[in-house]
Design an enzyme around this catalytic site. Structure first.
Site, PDB file in Angstrom:
ATOM      1  CB  ALA A 195      -0.921   0.005   1.226  1.00 17.44           C
ATOM      2  CB  ALA A 196       2.202   3.398  -2.327  1.00 13.44           C
ATOM      3  N   GLY A 199      -1.926   4.459  -4.232  1.00 11.18           N
ATOM      4  CA  GLY A 199      -2.754   3.282  -4.467  1.00 11.18           C
ATOM      5  C   GLY A 199      -2.170   2.056  -3.802  1.00 11.18           C
ATOM      6  CD  GLN A 200      -5.201  -1.052  -1.168  1.00 13.91           C
ATOM      7  OE1 GLN A 200      -4.860  -0.352  -0.213  1.00 13.91           O
ATOM      8  NE2 GLN A 200      -6.217  -1.900  -1.094  1.00 13.91           N
ATOM      9  CE  LYS A 215       0.707   0.861  -9.506  1.00 12.02           C
ATOM     10  NZ  LYS A 215       1.811   1.735  -9.959  1.00 12.02           N
ATOM     11  CG  ASP A 350      11.410   6.598  -8.036  1.00 12.63           C
ATOM     12  OD1 ASP A 350      12.471   6.860  -7.432  1.00 12.63           O
ATOM     13  OD2 ASP A 350      10.368   6.269  -7.454  1.00 12.63           O
TER      14      ASP A 350
END
Length: 615
Positions: A195-196, A199-200, A215, A350
Site C-alpha cells: 500500500a502506497a 494506491g495499492q 494496481k 525513479d
C-alpha cells in the site's frame, strides 16, 4: 487469499501496517521467486495463491490519517496546509535569531536545528497525505533550491501508509471497468501486497489462467489533488511575491512542473503506455524484462499487469543464495540506465532498489513506470555541446550551453558564475574519468548551484538522482563497482560519433569551422549595424572612472555635511530659545535632535577623510 466468483459477500479488511507486512513477508533465502509489487514498499508475494477461500476477518492496527478517506473537507485541508506553512515560516524566522538558541548560537546548534526541522518537515508531509508526499519526493531532487539537510531527509520520504478496504477496491474496479471483480478475475487476493500513498497492489488471476497484479488507485485521490493544488497555488504566489524568498526563484514554474508530474503519475493509462514504450526500447535485449500490460483490464484508476516475480536487487543474501553474480548485476544495472539515457532518450526517473528485481536467470526486471523522464533530440544535442565543453575544460562553452538548456539564468554579470563553473571543471577533471564518483560530482555541483542562478530542469535532476542511486546500488552489489568506469565506453562513443550513426569527431570540428566561417563572413555586416545604432543613439556607452566616482562621492558628502551643519545649528538655536522661555521638555527634545545631527556630521566628515586617503 482469494475471492471466488461464487462469493457474494465483500470482505472488509482493515489497513495493513508496515510492521505487520514486514513480519508476514520476511524473506526466505531459499525462495528466489520474489516480486517487487510495483511500489516502493518492500513486500513479497506468497508462492501459491489459494483459489476459493473467504478471507477471515483480520484486524490491523495502523496510524489513522485524516486524509485516508474518500471525501475531504476543503476548509479542513486549508487549515492543515496553511498551519504547516506558517509553522515552517516561524521556524525559519527563529533560525536566524541568536536569542532563540539556549546558551548562545553556534554552527553546531544551527546544524542540529536544521536537522530537526528537516525531520519535522518529512513527518508532517506524510501526515498531510499523498499530494505532499509526492511533492516532497520531487523536492528531494532539487538540491539547487534546498539545503543538503532537507534534501537528504526528503529523499527518505517513504509512502508506506495504511491500505484502504477491499470494499473500496471492488467499487473502484466496478466503476472503471464496468464489471465486478468476480466477472473480471478468477481469483483476487483481498489483502494488498503493498500500500502506497497513491494506491495499492493486489495479486489476482485472470479467467484465462494468467497470473497478474492489479494496481488500484486510492479513493478520492483526484479530488484531494484538486483541493490541495488549488491551496498550494495561493501559497506559491505568496512565495513568488515575497521580497526575500521570491528573488531569483521561479516558484510558479516549479508549481506547474509539480502539477504536471503529479497528474501524469495518477493516470494509470499513462503508466501503461510508459511500460509498453520501455519494453519496446529493450526488445533487442534478453536481460531486461518489463511486465506486460493487460489493456482490457486497465483504466485511469486500475492497471492490470503481468505477474513477474523476482528477487529485489538490494537483497544481497538472496541473490547469493540463488547463485547469481552480483558484480555482473551491478554492471547490468548501470548499462541498462545508460542505454535508456543515451540511446533511447526515455528513462526510468525513479530507479530505486524497490523498482528493480532480478529473475532466476540473472535478468533485470523493472517495475513502476509512473514517473519517466524524456530527453528530446534537441536537448540531447545541447547536452552534447555541454559534454564537449566539459571535456575541453571550456567554462565559456559550458555556461553558454547551460543557458540554452535553461539550466542557468542569464545575468548582467556572468563573471562570478563563469569562474564557479571553471573552478568546478578544473576540480573535477584533475582525475581520470573512470575514477570520478557520481555522488561526489552531484554533491559538489549542487553545492555550487545552491542559492545561485542555476535552475536545473526536472529532467536533469532526475538523471543525477538516478545516477547516484544506481551507483549506490552497484556498490552494494560490488564494493569495487565504479559507475563512471562503466560509463566510459558510452562516453567515448559519444565523443567519437556525437551519439549519431553518421556523425563523428570530424563532424564536431567541421561544425566549429563552419561556425567560425559564418561569424567571419557576418562580421562586416555586424560592425555596420553597430555604427548605425550609434548614429541613431540606440546604443548607450557606459564609462566608469574611479577618479570621477571619488569626486562625485566627495561632492555629495559635502552637500550632506552642509545639510547636517544647518540642521545642527538650527536645532541648537531653537533649543536655546526654548530654554530661555522655560520650555524645558521641548528644549530637551530639540537639543537631542541637535546632538544627533552633530554626530551624523562628525561621522560624515570621518568618512570623507577615509575616501581622501584611498589610493
Amino acid at each position: 487469499m482469494s475471492v471466488s466468483s461464487n462469493d457474494s459477500s465483500s470482505p472488509s479488511v482493515e489497513p495493513v501496517t508496515p510492521e505487520q507486512s514486514e513480519q508476514r513477508d520476511r524473506p526466505n533465502l531459499s525462495d528466489v521467486t520474489e516480486l517487487k509489487a510495483l511500489s516502493s514498499a518492500d513486500h513479497r508475494i506468497p508462492e501459491s495463491l489459494p483459489r476459493r477461500r473467504k478471507p477471515p476477518e483480520v484486524s490491523y492496527s495502523g496510524k489513522a490519517y485524516r486524509w485516508n478517506r474518500e471525501k475531504y473537507s476543503r476548509q479542513r485541508r486549508f487549515i492543515d496546509i496553511w498551519a504547516f506553512v506558517l509553522k515552517l515560516m516561524g521556524a525559519r524566522w527563529l533560525y536566524t535569531k541568536s536569542w532563540s538558541y539556549r546558551g548562545g548560537v553556534s554552527d553546531a546548534k544551527k546544524a542540529a536545528r536544521r536537522q530537526a526541522l528537516a525531520i519535522w518537515i518529512r513527518e508532517t508531509l506524510l501526515d498531510l497525505g499523498p499530494t505532499f508526499i509526492k511533492i516532497g519526493q520531487l523536492f528531494s531532487t532539487r538540491a539547487d533550491l534546498f539545503a543538503a539537510e532537507f534534501v537528504e531527509e526528503l529523499s527518505k520520504l517513504q509512502d508506506r501508509v495504511p491500505a484502504f478496504s477491499y470494499e473500496q477496491v471492488a467499487t473502484i474496479i466496478q466503476q472503471d471497468l464496468g464489471k465486478s471483480i468476480e466477472e473480471l478475475y478468477r481469483s483476487f487476493d483481498p489483502i494488498p501486497l503493498a500500500a502506497a500513498s497513491l494506491g495499492q497492489v493486489h495479486r489476482a488471476q485472470l479467467h484465462s489462467g494468467e497470473e497478474v497484479v492489479v494496481k488500484v488507485q486510492r479513493p478520492g485521490l483526484r479530488k484531494l489533488f484538486e483541493i490541495d493544488l488549488q491551496i498550494l497555488k495561493g501559497i506559491t504566489r505568496y512565495f513568488q511575491n515575497h521580497p526575500e524568498w521570491g528573488k531569483g526563484r521561479d516558484w510558479l514554474g516549479i508549481y506547474e512542473e509539480c502539477c504536471k508530474i503529479l497528474w501524469e503519475e495518477v493516470d494509470y493509462l499513462n503508466e501503461g503506455r510508459n511500460a509498453d514504450s520501455f519494453r519496446r526500447n529493450f526488445r533487442g535485449e534478453d536481460w531486461v524484462h518489463v511486465p506486460r500490460v493487460y489493456w482490457r483490464y486497465a483504466s485511469p484508476r486500475v492497471l492490470t499487469l503481468e505477474y513477474m516475480p523476482g528477487i529485489k536487487i538490494s537483497h544481497y543474501d538472496a541473490l547469493e543464495a540463488a547463485g547469481l553474480d552480483r558484480k555482473e548485476l551491478a554492471q547490468l544495472g548501470a548499462k541498462a540506465y545508460l542505454h535508456q539515457l543515451l540511446n533511447d532518450g526515455f528513462f526510468h526517473a525513479d530507479p530505486h532498489p524497490g523498482n528493480i528485481a532480478v529473475n532466476p536467470d540473472g535478468g533485470l526486471i523493472f517495475y513502476d513506470f509512473g514517473m519517466m523522464g524524456q530527453i528530446k533530440p534537441v536537448t540531447r544535442e545541447k547536452l552534447l555541446d555541454t559534454f564537449f565543453g566539459i571535456a575541453q575544460k571550456d567554462g565559456d562553452r559550458v555556461v553558454k550551453s547551460l543557458i540554452e538548456l535553461g539550466a542557468l539564468s542569464p545575468a548582467d554579470d556572468m563573471g562570478p558564475i563563469r569562474r564557479s563553473v571553471q573552478f568546478m571543471l578544473d576540480h573535477f577533471m584533475d582525475k581520470p574519468f573512470e575514477e570520478q564518483s557520481v555522488g561526489a560530482i552531484s554533491d559538489d555541483l549542487y553545492e555550487i548551484a545552491y542559492d545561485q542562478p542555476f535552475r536545473f530542469p526536472a529532467t536533469f535532476t532526475f538523471v543525477m538522482r538516478a545516477f547516484s542511486t544506481l551507483e549506490g546500488v552497484g556498490k552494494g552489489l560490488d564494493p569495487d563497482f565504479n559507475f563512471m568506469e562503466v560509463a566510459k565506453p558510452f562516453a567515448m562513443q559519444l565523443m567519437t560519433n556525437g551519439n549519431s550513426p553518421d556523425g563523428g569527431l570530424l563532424n564536431e570540428l567541421s561544425r566549429q569551422a563552419a561556425q567560425v566561417g559564418t561569424t567571419a563572413f557576418g562580421l562586416p555586416r555586424r560592425i555596420e549595424d553597430t555604427l548605425d545604432k550609434l548614429e541613431r543613439g540606440d546604443i548607450r556607452v557606459r564609462v566608469r572612472s574611479t577618479e570621477t566616482d571619488r569626486i562625485l562621492r566627495r561632492i555629495s558628502g559635502v552637500n550632506m555635511g552642509t545639510n547636517y551643519t544647518l540642521l545642527a545649528s538650527a536645532f541648537t538655536v531653537s533649543a536655546t530659545i526654548l530654554l530661555v522661555n522655560h520650555l524645558y521638555w521641548i528644549a530637551g527634545i530639540v537639543a537631542v535632535a541637535a546632538v544627533v545631527s552633530g554626530i551624523a556630521l562628525i561621522r560624515l566628515m570621518m568618512k570623507l577623510d577615509r575616501f581622501d586617503r584611498m589610493p
